[in-house]
Design an enzyme around this catalytic site. Structure first.
Site, PDB file in Angstrom:
ATOM      1  N   ASP A  51       0.958  -1.002  -0.001  1.00  0.00           N
ATOM      2  CA  ASP A  51      -0.097   0.326  -0.294  1.00  0.00           C
ATOM      3  C   ASP A  51       0.404   1.291  -0.358  1.00  0.00           C
ATOM      4  O   ASP A  51      -0.084   2.215   0.292  1.00  0.00           O
ATOM      5  CB  ASP A  51      -0.664   0.259   1.329  1.00  0.00           C
ATOM      6  CG  ASP A  51      -0.227  -0.521   2.363  1.00  0.00           C
ATOM      7  OD1 ASP A  51       0.698  -0.047   2.907  1.00  0.00           O
ATOM      8  OD2 ASP A  51      -1.052  -0.284   3.467  1.00  0.00           O
ATOM      9  N   SER A  52       2.377   0.965   0.167  1.00  0.00           N
ATOM     10  CA  SER A  52       3.436   2.248   0.122  1.00  0.00           C
ATOM     11  C   SER A  52       2.744   2.985  -1.755  1.00  0.00           C
ATOM     12  O   SER A  52       3.638   3.683  -1.999  1.00  0.00           O
ATOM     13  CB  SER A  52       4.477   1.825  -0.157  1.00  0.00           C
ATOM     14  OG  SER A  52       4.817   0.573  -0.689  1.00  0.00           O
ATOM     15  N   ASP A  90      -1.568  -5.964  -0.401  1.00  0.00           N
ATOM     16  CA  ASP A  90      -1.153  -5.170   0.465  1.00  0.00           C
ATOM     17  C   ASP A  90      -2.784  -5.363   0.804  1.00  0.00           C
ATOM     18  O   ASP A  90      -4.008  -4.602   0.158  1.00  0.00           O
ATOM     19  CB  ASP A  90      -0.904  -4.342   1.417  1.00  0.00           C
ATOM     20  CG  ASP A  90       0.174  -3.950   1.952  1.00  0.00           C
ATOM     21  OD1 ASP A  90       0.336  -5.028   2.899  1.00  0.00           O
ATOM     22  OD2 ASP A  90       0.551  -3.238   1.619  1.00  0.00           O
ATOM     23  N   LYS A 120      -1.337  -9.589   2.756  1.00  0.00           N
ATOM     24  CA  LYS A 120      -0.943  -8.989   4.124  1.00  0.00           C
ATOM     25  C   LYS A 120      -1.410  -8.171   4.720  1.00  0.00           C
ATOM     26  O   LYS A 120      -2.133  -7.084   4.006  1.00  0.00           O
ATOM     27  CB  LYS A 120       0.536  -7.951   3.405  1.00  0.00           C
ATOM     28  CG  LYS A 120       1.319  -7.591   4.797  1.00  0.00           C
ATOM     29  CD  LYS A 120       2.920  -7.477   4.217  1.00  0.00           C
ATOM     30  CE  LYS A 120       2.737  -6.174   3.619  1.00  0.00           C
ATOM     31  NZ  LYS A 120       2.395  -4.810   4.751  1.00  0.00           N
ATOM     32  N   GLU A 122      -1.749  -5.066   8.479  1.00  0.00           N
ATOM     33  CA  GLU A 122      -0.875  -5.005   9.243  1.00  0.00           C
ATOM     34  C   GLU A 122      -1.446  -5.619  11.646  1.00  0.00           C
ATOM     35  O   GLU A 122      -3.474  -5.270  11.437  1.00  0.00           O
ATOM     36  CB  GLU A 122      -0.955  -3.203   9.642  1.00  0.00           C
ATOM     37  CG  GLU A 122       0.184  -3.141   8.172  1.00  0.00           C
ATOM     38  CD  GLU A 122       0.472  -1.008   8.188  1.00  0.00           C
ATOM     39  OE1 GLU A 122      -0.067  -1.009   8.724  1.00  0.00           O
ATOM     40  OE2 GLU A 122       0.900  -1.092   6.800  1.00  0.00           O
ATOM     41  N   GLU A 189       8.963  -4.700  10.449  1.00  0.00           N
ATOM     42  CA  GLU A 189       9.656  -2.825  10.296  1.00  0.00           C
ATOM     43  C   GLU A 189      10.028  -2.396  11.327  1.00  0.00           C
ATOM     44  O   GLU A 189       9.871  -1.850  12.649  1.00  0.00           O
ATOM     45  CB  GLU A 189       7.915  -1.824   9.676  1.00  0.00           C
ATOM     46  CG  GLU A 189       8.324  -0.492   9.217  1.00  0.00           C
ATOM     47  CD  GLU A 189       7.348  -0.434   7.847  1.00  0.00           C
ATOM     48  OE1 GLU A 189       6.461  -1.011   7.171  1.00  0.00           O
ATOM     49  OE2 GLU A 189       7.567   0.834   7.352  1.00  0.00           O
TER      50      GLU A 189
HETATM   51  O1  KIV Z   1       3.222  -1.798   1.701  1.00  0.00           O
HETATM   52  C1  KIV Z   1       4.824  -1.919   1.577  1.00  0.00           C
HETATM   53  O2  KIV Z   1       5.757  -1.031   0.679  1.00  0.00           O
HETATM   54  C2  KIV Z   1       5.532  -2.161   3.129  1.00  0.00           C
HETATM   55  C3  KIV Z   1       6.564  -2.384   3.199  1.00  0.00           C
HETATM   56  C4  KIV Z   1       7.315  -1.122   3.178  1.00  0.00           C
HETATM   57  C5  KIV Z   1       7.015  -4.066   3.745  1.00  0.00           C
HETATM   58  O3  KIV Z   1       4.651  -2.969   3.447  1.00  0.00           O
END
Ligand code: KIV
Length: 271
Positions: A51-52, A90, A120, A122, A189
């Site tokens: 989600d980055s 994510d 994934k 959190e 992280e």
């Molecule tokens: O969204 C992302 O890029 C991440 C990584 C920093 C692990 O969750």
């Protein structure tokens, strides 16, 4: 022979074998077809459609604004560029925190509409019921502990997490809970290297670190940071392997010059 080189398609099982063999797992983010093809072709084990994307693709300050529909667009583009690596997608902020039924529905949308292999999300204890439900539906789940950017407004800053004993103890408990709930791996992280080492040694599933020292079972970086597409973000844990920003900028300047000078297109570059 490494576990990585022996297999045609990386699965969650491959990652477990790599941990057992002491072979480090490599993970990078990608958000589109073309870069996914480059990264997969280079031999990466795992691509994370993170989600980055909210930061590096859409220009938002945080990961909070990206939607499930936007994540599905990015993930389906990545999947079309990949032959071999495992793809983790994510679940974005707001798509799983309300309750476990909503979390499962979001995970199912990712799997059905993108062709992604795993998801994934959190958090630890707070999301454990959702993780159990998603795993029960046959969807592999990667956990994410330590600095969890979707909670940035709770933390207030992006500094290192779990330095204090109380938070470190919660992280230890959460890691065990995620393992018991059936997660196939956990991202750690921005936590102290010693804590990441201890957690990695205390659970049987692989840990993938970002700013968590050398003793995690694998490492992950955001593609835009390690390739130098973004050059403003320079945390201590980042190693920048290229400066695409500089090279792309020079190429664009040369193109502008060539067009202005009536040098492009030349006689061989036309019909
Ligand atoms: O969204 C992302 O890029 C991440 C990584 C920093 C692990 O969750």
């Amino acid at each position: 022979m490494s576990v990585n080189k022996e297999i045609k398609k990386v699965t969650t099982n491959t990652l477990h074998k790599m941990k057992e063999a002491g072979e480090k797992i490599t993970m990078l983010t990608a958000y589109d077809f073309s870069f996914a093809g480059i990264i997969d072709g280079a031999g990466i084990d795992v691509i994370l459609v993170g989600d980055s994307a909210s930061n590096v693709m859409a220009g938002h300050e945080t990961t909070l604004p990206i939607t499930l529909d936007q994540m599905i667009y990015h993930a389906s583009s990545v999947i079309r560029g990949v032959n071999r690596c495992l793809v983790v997608v994510d679940l974005p902020f707001g798509s799983y925190q309300s309750n476990s039924d909503i979390a499962l529905a979001s995970a199912i949308r990712i799997m059905k509409e993108t062709g992604g292999h795993t998801i994934k999300l959190e958090g630890g204890e707070e999301v454990i019921e959702s993780i159990r439900k998603i795993v029960s539906a046959g969807i592999p789940v990667m956990g994410h502990l330590g600095l969890t950017p979707q909670s940035i407004y709770k933390f207030g800053t992006y500094t290192v997490r779990a330095r204090e004993e109380e938070e470190a103890n919660k992280l230890r408990r959460d890691a065990r809970m995620l393992e018991e709930a059936g997660c196939f791996a956990i991202v750690l992280e921005k936590i102290p290297a010693a804590l990441a080492k201890e957690v990695s040694q205390s659970i049987s599933i692989p840990t993938i670190g970002i700013g968590a020292g050398p003793d995690c079972d694998g490492q992950v970086l955001v593609m835009h940071d390690m390739l130098g597409i973004n050059t403003e973000f320079k945390p201590r844990f980042l190693r920048q392997y290229l400066n695409i920003h500089e090279q792309a900028s020079a190429a664009v300047q040369q193109y502008i010059k060539d067009v202005k000078a009536k040098d492009f297109p030349n006689a061989t570059e036309q019909y």
